[in-house]
Design a protein around this motif. Structure first.
Motif, short mmCIF file in Angstrom:
data_model
loop_
_atom_site.label_atom_id
_atom_site.label_comp_id
_atom_site.label_asym_id
_atom_site.label_seq_id
_atom_site.Cartn_x
_atom_site.Cartn_y
_atom_site.Cartn_z
N LEU A 115 5.30 5.49 -2.01
CA LEU A 115 3.85 5.26 -2.02
C LEU A 115 3.10 6.57 -1.86
N ILE B 101 0.20 0.26 -3.44
CA ILE B 101 0.66 -1.00 -2.84
C ILE B 101 2.10 -1.26 -3.26
N LYS C 146 1.39 -1.38 2.26
CA LYS C 146 0.36 -0.71 1.46
C LYS C 146 -0.07 0.58 2.14
N ASP D 271 -5.72 -9.12 1.89
CA ASP D 271 -5.05 -8.22 0.95
C ASP D 271 -5.80 -8.17 -0.38
N GLU E 141 0.46 0.44 -8.25
CA GLU E 141 1.40 -0.58 -7.80
C GLU E 141 2.80 0.01 -7.94
#
Length: 803
Positions: free
Chosen positions: A108, A120, A165, A187, A203
């Motif tokens: 991430l 996320i 996240k 979320d 993502e």
């Protein structure tokens, strides 16, 4: 010292897992993070030792903090407390079960380093690995719920609910501070906030493994959808609701004459169209109730029947309103469709104008009111719901504009295809006119902004291809039935001189405040086709607005659209007012083309209504914030003077002709055998369709010859209004019109016998009407015997001729 990373862990009754989770997070952060870090545990009102475990960890390491949330209020509330208590440049939120291992933060982190505002974790992206799975049924329910959430709330994101996240810290604190949800839906709420703010979200595929004791239940996905729905409802601005209510109030006032007593009030300016439309709603509801083919009926025009798809039955409304028709009758259903549909049309124009042109609500509301309640629309409100229930058109325009942006071409193309499909079942001619208007606008805008055109044409073309691929399979059979099925036809004959006079644009419509039948009648086909009566004050105001705002590309395009539509509406040729000079019109290039050959060309002027409404909104948006009061007041006065003459008056309504007891009380049942028809005298046609009203009152329990519909005529199957002519129907129509009894010869009697056999007639019925004495004498002569007075009508029982 600044904090580089904050990890937020919401926890509720996590005494079994929290200790090992905190240890794993601390160990990873200690070994990998170069800057300062903090770990925040938010206790969401746990009833076990969760808070004690977090407090012990905090006592052992000052970088671990415990935030108590009081009573249990949900994950969303806990996350909000934790993020708002954070100081990190980056903020990671992770569930207490560490279903996604803490080591996945490295993936991430790379996304944030690439310029994204959030990354996320995703279990649905290629590259994701899933260890232990949930029970298959639970997993299926979870996937279904996640699919619904991402489709409805955050299109383009495959996995909204993975609890791992990483955010840019400042943006996370801003988004969570603005959040309102307490449950799992937070979320989605946060992702929506990032998307609205234009902050890029990545993502990222992660490793994930189901952990026993998960707090997420399949029904939680339903709760998420409920939370998001409630949030969206709360997000609606009160001013927007007020605008919608005002549109509904204006629509109710317009149709007030028929709402007084829907089943017993009639709009005389609709001629026979109200009878026709109520019949359309009744027959569709009857087909739905009995699971019959909704594209055809044999209730009128016996024995050939009617191709309903080739007639504007508005299946998109008449089918969903079938329960209203069953319970309250077709008159109420038609009222609901027209009143609600007109208000909804104004609301969607308002939405489009606010979203695409001006943010000022007052300017957008007035522009939308002009688009939906302009004189041409009010004229069609007498009789043509398909030309006033246009709420899909602004949605189609908005979706086409989204395609030009090229952000989500596949999704927007699919949605455009679905919207177009639905509009086809509301009205094909309005869709054709809207497409023509959109084409005029696109050509003009491309000419003044070629840079935008170059950037837009590829995604637009691709999206239109996707939309076509979605639409064609859905409408292929209905359109095949319409153009090639039973009782289909090639084109409709409207006659000559169906274009607008140039004077019509400067004149006032009959139901406008400054208009009258005497001034509008000579310039229109009939009261329902006053398609160009905008009035000279509004035309003058529009000209002034265009001159004043000429520097804006959208103004040039709207002006071209309005002028182009006005010129096309003049027809293939038109006469210059006050002269004998006749000039060719641009419509000549389209008049013989497929689809366009059936269009009443004067209706193209209806495209001018939304174009003028948008110009008005742009002018008001520039005028209202003007610093100089004198200019502001002068401009507002000009707007009032331009709009006041075209303020619509309520549509004229009169008491309806009573249905004879012979029909209303069911006496007719004793006169009809199996498969036989009831023949009203004269035979129903577009000029006299009261027989259709008789059918709706009798719950469509008998069939009739003739009727009011579009059908084929002759070997070329040219479209005409009403049934193909027959000797007896022509004779009775002529008597009704002229009031003269003809000499009935043996040839006429033979033709009558042949026609009655063709119609499978069981009884002829003549109600009191103009020239009813002459009609009765003619039928007596044709049948060779007098009729009988039964239940308020003259009746000729044809079974007596067979005994």
């Amino acid at each position: 010292m600044s904090v580089e990373l904050t990890v937020v862990v919401p926890a509720y009754n996590e005494e079994r897992r929290l200790g090992p989770t905190l240890a794993a997070i601390q160990e990873h952060l200690e070994s990998t993070q170069r800057g300062a870090w903090e770990l925040i545990v938010v206790d969401d009102g746990s009833t076990d030792r969760t808070a004690e475990i977090a407090a012990e960890a905090s006592a052992a390491d000052s970088r671990v903090q415990l935030v108590r949330g009081g009573r249990n209020r949900g994950k969303g509330h806990a996350l909000r407390l934790g993020v708002l208590a954070s100081y990190g440049r980056r903020v990671l939120v992770t569930d207490a079960d560490l279903a996604a291992p803490i080591e996945e933060i490295d993936h991430l982190d790379k996304a944030l380093a690439d310029g994204h505002a959030a990354a996320i974790g995703s279990r649905a992206r290629p590259g994701a690995t899933i260890g232990a799975h949930q029970h298959r049924l639970r997993e299926l329910l979870g996937r279904t719920g996640n699919f619904l959430i991402r489709t409805v709330a955050v299109p383009g994101v495959r996995d909204t609910q993975c609890g791992f996240k990483l955010f840019d810290g400042d943006r996370a604190r801003e988004a969570f501070a603005a959040s309102r949800l307490h449950g799992w839906g937070i979320d989605v709420e946060i992702l929506q906030y990032f998307r609205r703010s234009g902050w890029p979200v990545a993502e990222v595929p992660v490793r994930w493994s189901h952990q026993e004791g998960s707090k997420v239940r399949p029904l939680d996905y339903v709760r998420v959808l409920a939370e998001l729905t409630a949030l969206k409802a709360r997000a609606v601005h009160r001013a927007d609701v007020l605008v919608g209510l005002l549109f509904l109030a204006l629509s109710l006032v317009l149709f007030s004459g028929r709402w007084i007593s829907p089943a017993h009030r009639y709009f005389p300016d609709s001629m026979q169209d109200q009878n026709q439309w109520e019949w359309f709603f009744a027959v569709t509801a009857d087909n739905v109730r009995h699971l019959n083919n909704p594209l055809v009926t044999t209730l009128q025009n016996v024995p050939d029947g009617v191709n309903l798809m080739a007639n504007t039955v508005m299946l998109g409304l008449s089918v969903p309103l079938a329960p209203v028709t069953w319970l309250l009758g077709p008159a109420v259903a038609l009222n609901v469709a027209m009143t609600g549909g007109l208000a909804a049309t104004a609301a969607t124009w308002y939405r489009l104008i606010r979203r695409r042109l001006v943010p000022h609500r007052g300017a957008a509301a007035l522009g939308a009111a002009l688009a939906a309640f302009a004189p041409p629309m009010v004229s069609h409100a007498n009789a043509h719901p398909n030309f006033i229930v246009l709420f899909m058109i602004p949605l189609i325009i908005d979706r086409a504009l989204r395609l030009c942006e090229g952000t989500r071409v596949v999704r927007d193309g699919v949605v455009l295809g679905l919207l177009t499909t639905y509009q086809i079942f509301l009205g094909e001619e309005p869709l054709l006119l809207a497409a023509l208007g959109m084409l005029l606008f696109a050509l003009a805008y491309a000419a003044v902004r070629p840079d935008v055109a170059r950037a837009s044409w590829r995604p637009l073309a691709r999206g239109l291809g996707i939309a076509l691929a979605v639409t064609v399979p859905l409408v292929a059979f209905p359109l095949y039935w319409q153009f090639f099925g039973p009782q289909s036809y090639k084109s409709v004959l409207h006659g000559d001189n169906a274009g607008n006079s140039p004077l019509a644009f400067l004149s006032f419509a009959e139901r406008s405040l400054a208009g009258s039948q005497e001034s509008a009648g000579p310039l229109s086909l009939n009261p329902t086709e006053q398609n160009a009566f905008f009035g000279w004050p509004l035309i003058a105001l529009a000209f002034a607005v265009v001159v004043r705002l000429w520097d804006r590309a959208v103004v040039k395009a709207l002006a071209f659209t309005a002028v182009g539509a006005a010129l096309l509406s003049l027809g293939p040729k038109f006469r210059i007012p006050l002269t004998d000079i006749v000039l060719p019109g641009p419509w000549a290039a389209l008049s013989g083309r497929p689809l366009f050959e059936s269009v009443i060309e004067s209706r193209v002027a209806m495209v001018c209504a939304p174009a003028l409404g948008m110009l008005l909104a742009l002018a008001l948006a520039r005028l209202l914030p003007a610093p100089r009061r004198a200019h502001q007041y002068a401009g507002l006065a000009a707007v009032v003077l331009a709009l006041l003459p075209i303020v619509p008056a309520p549509l004229k309504a009169v008491d309806r002709v009573d249905v004879p007891p012979f029909i209303a009380q069911g006496t007719w049942r004793a006169y009809l055998g199996e498969g036989e028809t009831l023949v009203p005298v004269p035979v129903p046609d577009p000029a006299n369709a009261e027989g259709l009203h008789w059918q709706t009152v009798a719950d469509l329990q008998f069939r009739i010859p003739g009727g009011y519909f579009n059908g084929p005529w002759g070997p070329d199957r040219i479209g005409i209004y009403g049934p193909s002519p027959r000797n007896t129907s022509n004779l009775l129509r002529d008597v009704r019109t002229s009031g003269r009894v003809p000499e009935v010869t043996p040839a006429w009697r033979a033709a009558a016998r042949q026609d009655l056999a063709f119609w499978k007639a069981g009884v002829l019925v003549l109600a009191p009407q103009r020239h009813d004495g002459e009609l009765r004498a003619t039928v007596d002569a044709l049948l060779g015997r007098p009729g009988k007075w039964v239940g308020g009508v003259w009746v000729w029982d044809l079974h007596e001729d067979r005994t």
